[in-house]
Design an enzyme around this catalytic site. Structure first.
Site, PDB file in Angstrom:
ATOM      1  N   PHE A 148       2.361   4.266   8.134  1.00  0.00           N
ATOM      2  CA  PHE A 148       0.998   3.737   8.003  1.00  0.00           C
ATOM      3  C   PHE A 148       0.936   2.415   8.755  1.00  0.00           C
ATOM      4  O   PHE A 148       1.583   1.439   8.388  1.00  0.00           O
ATOM      5  CB  PHE A 148       0.592   3.512   6.537  1.00  0.00           C
ATOM      6  N   ASP A 234       6.816  -3.342  11.936  1.00  0.00           N
ATOM      7  CA  ASP A 234       5.521  -3.560  11.298  1.00  0.00           C
ATOM      8  C   ASP A 234       5.786  -4.094   9.895  1.00  0.00           C
ATOM      9  O   ASP A 234       6.095  -3.350   8.962  1.00  0.00           O
ATOM     10  CB  ASP A 234       4.715  -2.256  11.241  1.00  0.00           C
ATOM     11  N   LYS A 263      -1.862  -9.498   6.240  1.00  0.00           N
ATOM     12  CA  LYS A 263      -1.991  -9.635   4.787  1.00  0.00           C
ATOM     13  C   LYS A 263      -1.624 -11.028   4.249  1.00  0.00           C
ATOM     14  O   LYS A 263      -2.421 -11.936   4.315  1.00  0.00           O
ATOM     15  CB  LYS A 263      -1.163  -8.550   4.086  1.00  0.00           C
TER      16      LYS A 263
HETATM   17  N1  PLP Z   1       0.607  -1.915   8.771  1.00  0.00           N
HETATM   18  C1  PLP Z   1       1.048  -1.724   7.519  1.00  0.00           C
HETATM   19  C2  PLP Z   1       2.517  -1.506   7.280  1.00  0.00           C
HETATM   20  C3  PLP Z   1       0.158  -1.722   6.446  1.00  0.00           C
HETATM   21  O1  PLP Z   1       0.613  -1.517   5.203  1.00  0.00           O
HETATM   22  C4  PLP Z   1      -1.210  -1.943   6.707  1.00  0.00           C
HETATM   23  C5  PLP Z   1      -2.184  -1.937   5.604  1.00  0.00           C
HETATM   24  O2  PLP Z   1      -1.933  -1.519   4.493  1.00  0.00           O
HETATM   25  C6  PLP Z   1      -1.620  -2.135   8.034  1.00  0.00           C
HETATM   26  C7  PLP Z   1      -0.689  -2.132   9.033  1.00  0.00           C
HETATM   27  C8  PLP Z   1      -3.076  -2.346   8.359  1.00  0.00           C
HETATM   28  O3  PLP Z   1      -3.522  -3.584   7.935  1.00  0.00           O
HETATM   29  P1  PLP Z   1      -5.098  -3.861   7.782  1.00  0.00           P
HETATM   30  O4  PLP Z   1      -5.573  -3.054   6.634  1.00  0.00           O
HETATM   31  O5  PLP Z   1      -5.196  -5.351   7.550  1.00  0.00           O
HETATM   32  O6  PLP Z   1      -5.729  -3.458   9.066  1.00  0.00           O
END
Ligand code: PLP
Length: 418
Positions: A148, A234, A263
Site C-alpha cells: 500500500f 516507504d 503522516k
Molecule cells: N505509504 C504507506 C506505507 C501508507 O501507509 C500510506 C497511507 O496509509 C501512504 C503511503 C499514503 O499516504 P497518504 O494517505 O498521506 O497519501
C-alpha cells in the site's frame, strides 16, 4: 415522519450528513469524534476513548500536542504559504534539520504520503535514465504483492489490491510485482537491467501489519546495491518511531537509498511529507520537473521541525520499542486463551491481532468489525483491515499504565466476543 433535531442524537446527525454529502470512499466505524488530547479522543456525546489507530500512525506524538498547537498558532499569525516561487525563512532550516536527523544529503518537501511516493517514483525513473543509462521509457520499478503506497493512478497501478485498483485503468506501466518477503524473487527481478528501483514497506501496514523476516530488508538493500538499483523504503506508516526506531529500516542495519516519509512527520497537525536521498539521486530534479504549491510551506516546515523534536525529546522510539513488547506479550495471553484470537504480530507500537471470523448462535456474523464495535463500547477505538485483522497503533506518548488499561479493555471485549 420527519424526526426533529431533539430526537436525533448528535452522533446520528453527523453520520447522516457525512453519508449524505461526502463521497463513500471510506467505511468508518460508527463513532463521531470531536476532540482529542494525547492518547484520548472524545465523541460528540462526550464519551472518551483510547485512540488505537492514531489516524493511521499520523498522530504518533498524541493528539493536539501542546508544543504543536503553540507552533501552529504562532506560525499562523506570521506566514503560512509563499509557494516555492520565493525562498522562505523556514524551509532552509527545516531542510537542514530533516536531512541531518535522518542522515541524507537532500530532501524534497511534499504534502501527502501518496505525493511523496509519486515523487520517489519519478526520481527513480529519471535516475534510471540519466545515471544508470536505461533506454528511454524502459525503466521498471519492482514492488511487492500486498503493498500500500497510496491511491493515485500510478500508485494503484502498482497495487495488487482490487479495492484500490478495480475499474481505474488504463494503468501506468513500468512495474514488476514480486511476493513480499521473498529474496530469491527479488534477486531474479533485479537481474533485469531496465530495473531502476525497488519500492517496499519495511512492514506492510495496510495489508495487515505483515512483518518480514529479520534479514529481509537488510539483504534486499544489499542485493539492490549489488545490482545498481535504488532501494526505496516507504516509511510513511512505519517511520517516525512507530516501530521502535526513528525509521523502521534502521532495524536492518543497512541504509536505504531513498526514504519516503509522511503522516507523523507533522504529528498529524498538517499534511507534511518528504522524500530523502543523497545528491547523486536527488540532483536529477531540475527546476520545473517537480513541485507542489503547498510543499515545504512555512507552516509545514515549522510544524515538522517541532514534531520531530518532540519525538527526540520525549524519546518516543524507545517508548514504542518497550511498550510494544509488553503489548504483544499481553495479546499473546489472549491468543493462548481464546481459539478465535489467532495471532499477534508487529514491531514497536505497530501491531495487529488476527481474529477468526465466526457466526453467532442466531447466524449473525462475528468478525473483526463486531469486535471493534465492542472495543468502541468499552472505550477503545481500533479499525479492522481486510476482514479479520485489527491494527493496534496507539499514539507513542501512551504510558505503561494506560497501555495496561487498554490491554484489559481488549481482554474484556475479546471475552464478550465469545
Ligand atoms: N505509504 C504507506 C506505507 C501508507 O501507509 C500510506 C497511507 O496509509 C501512504 C503511503 C499514503 O499516504 P497518504 O494517505 O498521506 O497519501
Amino acid at each position: 415522519m420527519q424526526q426533529t433535531t431533539s430526537t436525533v442524537s448528535k452522533t446520528q446527525q453527523a453520520i447522516a450528513l457525512e453519508e449524505r454529502y461526502s463521497a463513500h470512499n471510506y467505511h468508518p466505524l460508527p463513532v463521531v469524534l470531536d476532540r482529542g488530547k494525547g492518547v484520548f479522543v472524545w465523541d460528540v456525546e462526550g464519551k472518551r476513548y483510547y485512540d488505537f489507530l492514531s489516524a493511521y500512525s499520523a498522530v504518533n506524538q498524541g493528539h493536539c500536542h501542546p508544543r504543536l498547537v503553540k507552533a501552529m498558532q504562532e506560525q499562523a499569525g506570521e506566514l503560512t504559504l509563499t509557494s516555492r516561487a520565493f525562498y522562505s525563512s523556514k524551509l532552509g532550516g527545516y531542510a537542514e534539520y530533516v536531512c541531518k536527523t535522518f542522515g541524507y544529503e537532500r530532501m524534497m518537501p511534499m504534502n501527502t504520503g501518496a505525493e511523496a511516493v509519486e515523487t520517489a517514483l519519478k526520481m527513480a525513473r529519471r535516475w534510471g535514465y540519466e545515471k544508470k543509462g536505461i533506454a528511454k521509457n524502459a525503466a521498471k520499478i519492482i514492488v511487492c504483492e500486498g503493498n500500500f503506497h497510496g491511491r493515485t493512478i500510478t500508485i494503484i497501478s502498482a497495487s495488487t489490491d482490487p479495492d484500490s485498483n478495480t475499474a481505474f485503468g488504463p494503468y501506468t506501466p513500468g512495474f514488476i510485482t514480486i511476493p513480499y518477503n521473498d529474496l530469491p524473487a527479488l534477486e531474479k527481478a533485479l537481474a533485469d537491467p531496465t530495473v531502476c528501483a525497488f519500492l517496499v514497506e519495511p512492514i506492510q501496514g495496510e495489508a495487515g501489519v505483515f512483518v518480514p523476516d529479520d534479514a529481509y530488508i537488510g539483504k534486499a538493500i544489499q542485493l539492490c546495491r549489488a545490482n545498481n538499483v535504488l532501494f526505496m523504503a516507504d516509511e510513511v506508516q512505519t517511520g517516525i518511531a512507530r516501530t521502535g526506531k526513528l525509521l523502521c529500516s534502521e532495524h536492518s542495519g543497512e541504509r536505504p537509498d531513498v526514504v519516503v516519509l509522511g503522516k507523523a512527520v507533522s504529528g498529524g497537525m498538517y499534511p507534511v511529507s518528504v522524500v530523502l536521498a543523497d545528491n547523486a539521486v536527488m540532483e536529477v530534479f531540475t527546476p520545473g520537473s517537480h513541485g507542489s504549491t503547498f510543499g515545504g510551506n512555512p507552516m509545514a516546515a515549522r510544524l515538522a521541525m517541532e514534531a520531530l523534536e518532540i519525538v527526540k525529546d520525549e524519546q518516543l522510539a524507545a517508548q514504542s520499542e518497550r511498550l510494544g513488547a509488553i503489548f504483544r506479550s499481553e495479546m499473546q495471553k489472549l491468543v493462548d486463551a481464546f481459539n478465535y484470537v489467532k495471532l499477534v504480530r508487529g514491531k514497536g507500537l505497530l501491531n495487529a491481532v488476527v481474529i477468526e471470523a465466526r457466526k453467532a448462535a442466531d447466524g449473525s456474523p462475528k468478525t473483526a468489525w463486531e469486535l471493534c464495535l465492542l472495543l468502541r463500547d468499552n472505550g477503545l477505538l481500533a479499525k479492522p483491515t481486510h476482514g479479520d485483522i485489527i491494527r493496534f497503533a496507539p499514539p507513542l506518548v501512551i504510558t505503561e499504565e494506560q497501555l495496561m488499561e487498554c490491554c484489559r479493555i481488549i481482554a474484556l471485549s475479546v471475552k464478550q466476543f465469545a
